[in-house]
Design an enzyme around this catalytic site. Structure first.
Site, PDB file in Angstrom:
ATOM      1  N   CYS A   1       0.832  -1.199   0.000  1.00 41.75           N
ATOM      2  CA  CYS A   1       0.000   0.000   0.000  1.00 41.75           C
ATOM      3  C   CYS A   1       0.864   1.246   0.000  1.00 41.75           C
ATOM      4  CB  CYS A   1      -0.898  -0.005   1.234  1.00 41.75           C
ATOM      5  SG  CYS A   1      -2.062   1.372   1.258  1.00 41.75           S
TER       6      CYS A   1
ATOM      7  N   ARG B   1      -6.868   0.458  10.760  1.00 39.51           N
ATOM      8  CA  ARG B   1      -8.139  -0.120  10.337  1.00 39.51           C
ATOM      9  C   ARG B   1      -8.459  -1.443  11.022  1.00 39.51           C
ATOM     10  NH1 ARG B   1      -5.766   2.751   6.662  1.00 39.51           N
ATOM     11  NH2 ARG B   1      -6.975   4.270   5.503  1.00 39.51           N
TER      12      ARG B   1
ATOM     13  N   CYS C   1      -9.825   0.392   3.119  1.00 38.36           N
ATOM     14  CA  CYS C   1      -8.516   0.572   2.488  1.00 38.36           C
ATOM     15  C   CYS C   1      -8.230  -0.717   1.761  1.00 38.36           C
ATOM     16  CB  CYS C   1      -7.448   0.876   3.517  1.00 38.36           C
ATOM     17  SG  CYS C   1      -5.880   1.327   2.754  1.00 38.36           S
TER      18      CYS C   1
END
Lengths: 581, 169
Positions: free
Chosen positions: A60, A482, A549
């Site tokens: 990411c 998250r 995400c």
């Protein structure tokens, strides 16, 4: 029954598609699909385990450090390496900084526009906005002149016809309920938050060498130097002062802007404490150790599971109970697609069987996502700030209990109200406040160690692969912004033979399992009110409340299908969508 | 006031012609004799994370593959109000770039002067090589960047030799 499709869901990282069946202005059922494939597991095979983190954090471009951390921990677990106290402190500081920065960005830049109508801010009375701001907080930027100046900037933007990142919101949608003054205040804070996050993340650049993708991780500790007398050292008195100042500024913002804003917005949207509940099962691996990651009892964020909304009991976590299913995912398993696999025996064999793009609908009764379906003891779990806050609350952690009760009292709500879309938002803000409080202590401890000559930050005993067993397995985890993140590694003859990452958004955004149990997004969307099926803003509210995400949940582009409002995305769009889509 | 100048390369190194902006930064480092105060920024596909790098910049040249529907390899230049008027689909990254500038305007921190220099791509598919037509345009792109930077510098020194850039082709 009408099927509503949102693809891509924007103001997130990565590519997510939601299909929802709407009947009588309510969502009857929903399907969540990750439309990209992630192949990091395949890339890691055959590599030196000591470099796995460098590759893993490239999953990411946003929360990069979390994968580096989970990865080095997996190797340390496999090889039985204990890291020095300073390495633990530096890792905690980097991770908590990521957590707080991520939460601020999420609330203001990815989620607020679901609740705040930017165009309505133009109609606000700056004097009344000033009164409102001063009634909820001591924050100094609250004068009539200040809000008038912000309003003028918004007017310039609106009149130029270039709304830019605000250009295709659902402005004027009946679900927006804030008075103009609250909208103006929120937009002002949106702008202030841009500046704050930009400054605050410098802590990561100081300790990690750069941001995103910090460069100072090392199996066995960190590569950051600690030296009180060395201007070039990663940690020296000057850097300690800088970090303290950045934390102080961010703490003031969180306490005087972020938390009061969340409470104010929640007050105008009280009905959203009744929507978006979801599974009622919550899991946290826990994190932020004060003595080492082996013993969860010393974690600042406790480990535990809550089942069926029952806050009277916290169940233990045994990671051997984690399995992943591919019944509804575009993969195949050697033992058949109905059987779950523990990540340590995980397989990544892509097998796309979805419709050829461009397509209208996914075949949701078959396979429909690049995400697998992780389950704990065959139960779906929600992970993330709400799960962590609930586990800590139910575990009776005094600080968390006090913060949560204060918020509930202010809003006159019972703890069960937290099982909701607005509960997720409130929990995230509470967590930011709690984490930033911890940061000061860790920086102080690092300072103390440096001053007293304790500068050890790496344990190199097992650095040489000749000291490793012929084969071993490890589990590395982290409570990422998250939610619970796990990396499983298998090492044989000094090389990685298997690697599996089960990331927070796979838990939350994953599809149904063979028993038909929905994933967390899918469950949370049940019953969502839809005032206008052409503009299903309410679906976005609940999906965004999880802070999706998808970049680490999936990877590489599939094509776009039918979409609802492909709006410019203030965060993910800038970073990736145009180049990859 | 002395301008604070930055050249910002945008693009994805793994997307053939989209790598153009990133490669330009690399080539400027190697071949151009830019004054030390001109910042060269590899923007890649970063979004809001670029805010910090662009902080305090008064004059910005952004380099990117820009799809204007022209012949591949055509050099394009946008400046002033054109930047704000560009439709978002005209560049592989422009959605992101214009958003970033929009954010900076809201923050009262946008550069005074913004110029976008680009080349019409032939392909933005997966791949690590530029197409031949875009490769052939690199030299004139670098000259255009150097000329733009020189234009903003108070003394307008000759900062680049044609001979140096021509080594590229």
């Amino acid at each position: 029954m009408a099927r509503v499709v949102i693809d891509p869901v924007t103001r997130i990282e990565g590519h997510l598609r939601i299909e929802a069946e709407v009947e009588g202005h309510q969502v009857k059922d929903a399907w969540s699909s990750g439309t990209m494939f992630r192949g990091i597991e395949l890339i890691l095979r055959g590599r030196d385990p000591r470099e796995a983190w460098i590759w893993a954090q490239r999953i990411c471009g946003v929360c990069t450090t979390v994968h580096a951390l989970a990865s080095v921990r997996s190797v340390e677990d496999a090889l039985g390496i204990e890291i020095p106290e300073n390495a633990r402190l530096v890792r905690n500081i980097i991770a908590a900084t990521q957590n707080v920065q991520d939460h601020i960005i999420h609330f203001y830049h990815l989620h607020a526009l679901d609740w705040v109508d930017v165009t309505a801010a133009v109609k606000a009375d700056p004097a009344k906005t000033s009164q409102l701001a001063q009634s909820i907080s001591e924050w100094p930027l609250s004068s009539t002149t200040y809000f008038k100046g912000i309003q003028d900037r918004i007017k310039t933007l609106v009149s130029s016809g270039q709304l830019s990142l605000f250009s295709s919101g659902d402005w004027g949608h009946p679900a927006y309920q804030l008075p103009p003054e609250a909208n103006l205040m929120a937009v002002a804070h949106y702008i202030e938050a841009l500046d704050l996050q930009r400054e605050f993340v410098r802590i990561q650049a100081v300790l990690g060498g750069k941001n995103p993708h910090p460069q100072t991780y090392l199996v066995g500790g960190m590569a950051s130097t600690i030296d009180a007398n060395e201007p070039g050292a990663t940690v020296n008195p000057e850097r300690i002062d800088l970090m303290r100042q950045l934390v102080k500024n961010a703490r003031a913002f969180v306490q005087q802007v972020y938390l009061p804003d969340v409470l104010a917005i929640a007050g105008f949207y009280r009905d959203w404490f009744n929507h978006g509940e979801g599974l009622g099962n919550f899991m946290a691996y826990g994190d932020y150790s004060s003595a080492g990651v082996k013993d969860a009892s010393n974690f600042f964020i406790p480990r535990g599971i809550i089942l069926g909304r029952d806050l009277s009991k916290v169940h233990p976590v045994d990671v051997s109970n984690v399995t992943e299913y591919v019944t509804h995912s575009w993969y195949e398993y050697s033992g058949g697609d109905q059987v779950g696999k523990h990540p340590a025996q995980g397989e990544t064999k892509p097998k796309y069987s979805g419709p050829k793009p461009p397509y209208e609908y996914l075949k949701t009764d078959e396979k429909y996502s690049w995400l697998k379906s992780p389950r704990y003891d065959n139960k779906p779990m929600e992970v993330g700030p709400l799960a962590r806050v609930l586990v800590a609350y139910a575990s009776g952690r005094p600080q968390v209990k006090q913060s949560v009760d204060a918020v509930l009292q202010k809003l006159n709500l019972p703890p069960t109200a937290l099982f909701s879309t607005m509960g997720r938002i409130a929990a995230r803000a509470l967590e930011a406040d709690i984490m930033i409080g911890q940061l000061e202590g860790w920086i102080d401890q690092l300072h103390h160690n440096m001053a007293s000559g304790n500068v050890r930050i790496h344990n190199g005993e097992k650095w040489n692969p000749d000291t490793w067993p012929k084969s071993c397995q490890g589990f590395g985890f982290h409570e990422a912004p998250r939610g619970s993140l796990g990396h499983w590694i298998e090492i044989e003859n000094k090389k990685i033979v298997n690697y599996q990452a089960v990331v927070p958004s796979t838990w939350n955004a994953g599809p149904r399992d063979p028993q038909g149990q929905r994933g967390a997004y899918e469950a949370a969307l049940q019953g969502t009110p839809i005032s206008d099926p052409e503009r299903p803003l309410e679906i976005l509210r609940t999906v965004h409340s999880f802070d999706p995400c998808l970049a680490c949940a999936v990877h590489v582009v599939n094509a776009n299908g039918q979409r609802y409002g492909a709006r410019p995305s203030p965060y993910s769009g800038i970073a990736f969508a145009p180049s990859m889509g | 006031m002395t301008p604070t100048i930055a050249v910002l390369g945008l693009g994805n190194l793994m997307r053939t012609d989209d790598a153009l902006g990133m490669l330009a930064i690399e080539q400027l480092r190697e071949y151009a004799e830019l004054p030390a105060e001109v910042r060269l920024i590899e923007g890649g596909t970063l979004g809001l994370d670029l805010l910090h790098s662009l902080w305090g910049i008064t004059h910005l040249v952004a380099i990117d593959a820009v799809d204007v529907g022209s012949t591949p390899g055509t050099l394009v230049r946008f400046s002033g109000p054109q930047i704000a008027d560009l439709p978002v689909s005209k560049s592989v990254h422009l959605l992101g770039f214009s958003d970033l500038i929009g954010v900076m305007r809201l923050m009262n921190a946008a550069p005074e002067e913004i110029v976008l220099l680009g080349v019409q791509p032939e392909s933005t598919d997966w791949g690590t090589e530029l197409t031949s037509k875009v490769k052939a345009a690199q030299e004139s792109l670098l000259e255009a960047i150097a000329a733009q930077v020189a234009d903003w510098l108070p003394s307008s020194p000759s900062i680049v030799s044609h001979a140096a850039f021509s080594q590229l082709s």
